[in-house]
Design a protein around this motif. Structure first.
Motif, PDB file in Angstrom:
ATOM      1  N   ARG A  77       1.944   1.931  -3.508  1.00 41.93           N
ATOM      2  CA  ARG A  77       0.821   2.473  -4.284  1.00 41.93           C
ATOM      3  C   ARG A  77       0.653   3.968  -3.998  1.00 41.93           C
ATOM      4  O   ARG A  77       0.480   4.776  -4.915  1.00 41.93           O
ATOM      5  CB  ARG A  77      -0.482   1.731  -3.968  1.00 41.93           C
ATOM      6  CG  ARG A  77      -0.630   0.413  -4.681  1.00 41.93           C
ATOM      7  CD  ARG A  77      -2.038  -0.140  -4.574  1.00 41.93           C
ATOM      8  NE  ARG A  77      -2.519  -0.293  -3.204  1.00 41.93           N
ATOM      9  CZ  ARG A  77      -2.278  -1.342  -2.424  1.00 41.93           C
ATOM     10  NH1 ARG A  77      -1.551  -2.348  -2.872  1.00 41.93           N
ATOM     11  NH2 ARG A  77      -2.768  -1.393  -1.208  1.00 41.93           N
ATOM     12  N   ASP A  78       0.727   4.343  -2.720  1.00 40.81           N
ATOM     13  CA  ASP A  78       0.608   5.753  -2.342  1.00 40.81           C
ATOM     14  C   ASP A  78       1.763   6.580  -2.916  1.00 40.81           C
ATOM     15  O   ASP A  78       1.555   7.687  -3.419  1.00 40.81           O
ATOM     16  CB  ASP A  78       0.578   5.908  -0.822  1.00 40.81           C
ATOM     17  CG  ASP A  78      -0.672   5.328  -0.192  1.00 40.81           C
ATOM     18  OD1 ASP A  78      -1.671   5.100  -0.913  1.00 40.81           O
ATOM     19  OD2 ASP A  78      -0.646   5.092   1.035  1.00 40.81           O
TER      20      ASP A  78
ATOM     21  N   ARG B 228       1.300   7.011  -6.696  1.00 42.23           N
ATOM     22  CA  ARG B 228       0.206   7.955  -6.962  1.00 42.23           C
ATOM     23  C   ARG B 228       0.679   9.399  -6.736  1.00 42.23           C
ATOM     24  O   ARG B 228       0.425  10.282  -7.549  1.00 42.23           O
ATOM     25  CB  ARG B 228      -1.001   7.639  -6.079  1.00 42.23           C
ATOM     26  CG  ARG B 228      -2.204   8.532  -6.351  1.00 42.23           C
ATOM     27  CD  ARG B 228      -3.444   8.201  -5.538  1.00 42.23           C
ATOM     28  NE  ARG B 228      -3.183   8.084  -4.112  1.00 42.23           N
ATOM     29  CZ  ARG B 228      -3.174   6.923  -3.427  1.00 42.23           C
ATOM     30  NH1 ARG B 228      -3.396   5.782  -4.056  1.00 42.23           N
ATOM     31  NH2 ARG B 228      -2.940   6.907  -2.131  1.00 42.23           N
ATOM     32  N   GLU B 229       1.387   9.637  -5.652  1.00 46.45           N
ATOM     33  CA  GLU B 229       1.842  10.994  -5.333  1.00 46.45           C
ATOM     34  C   GLU B 229       2.942  11.474  -6.281  1.00 46.45           C
ATOM     35  O   GLU B 229       2.923  12.627  -6.717  1.00 46.45           O
ATOM     36  CB  GLU B 229       2.313  11.080  -3.884  1.00 46.45           C
ATOM     37  CG  GLU B 229       1.188  10.958  -2.879  1.00 46.45           C
ATOM     38  CD  GLU B 229       0.103  12.006  -3.061  1.00 46.45           C
ATOM     39  OE1 GLU B 229       0.429  13.193  -3.230  1.00 46.45           O
ATOM     40  OE2 GLU B 229      -1.088  11.630  -3.037  1.00 46.45           O
TER      41      GLU B 229
ATOM     42  N   GLY C 289       0.820  -1.207   0.000  1.00 48.23           N
ATOM     43  CA  GLY C 289       0.000   0.000   0.000  1.00 48.23           C
ATOM     44  C   GLY C 289       0.850   1.250   0.000  1.00 48.23           C
ATOM     45  O   GLY C 289       0.501   2.257  -0.625  1.00 48.23           O
TER      46      GLY C 289
END
Length: 98
Positions: free
Chosen positions: A73-74, A77-78, A70
């Motif tokens: 993924r964060d 995305r950022e 996770g």
């Protein structure tokens, strides 16, 4: 191979010798711990690139790594919201980002 923060120096040197300001690195050129954020490798490498004024895109499928983290993924995305570090699925996607 980009496996350690020290390896980033070779990429920076090569970019400068070719007057490049953006690197496209295929995912298969990343060391085994690169996408494990807990190793700190990606953070240190990307910080070096930014400090030296180089943008960077990791090009290729990282689905397996994303499914297992996770935090990754964060992070992806950022970083993809910015202009310095991107993760893209292929070179066509990279070209469209420019």
């Amino acid at each position: 191979m980009l496996g350690t923060p020290a390896d980033a120096n070779d990429f920076i040197s090569e970019a400068w010798s070719n007057e490049a300001d953006f690197l496209a690195i295929p995912v298969d050129r990343l060391g085994p711990d690169f996408l494990k954020l807990s190793s700190g490798v990606a953070g240190e490498v990307f910080q070096k690139f930014v400090n030296y004024g180089l943008g960077c895109a990791v090009v290729g499928d990282i689905t397996q790594a994303l499914n297992g983290s996770g935090a990754l993924r964060d992070f992806v995305r950022e970083t993809n919201k910015g202009k310095s570090i991107w993760f893209v699925s292929d070179f066509d996607e990279l070209v469209s980002r420019f």
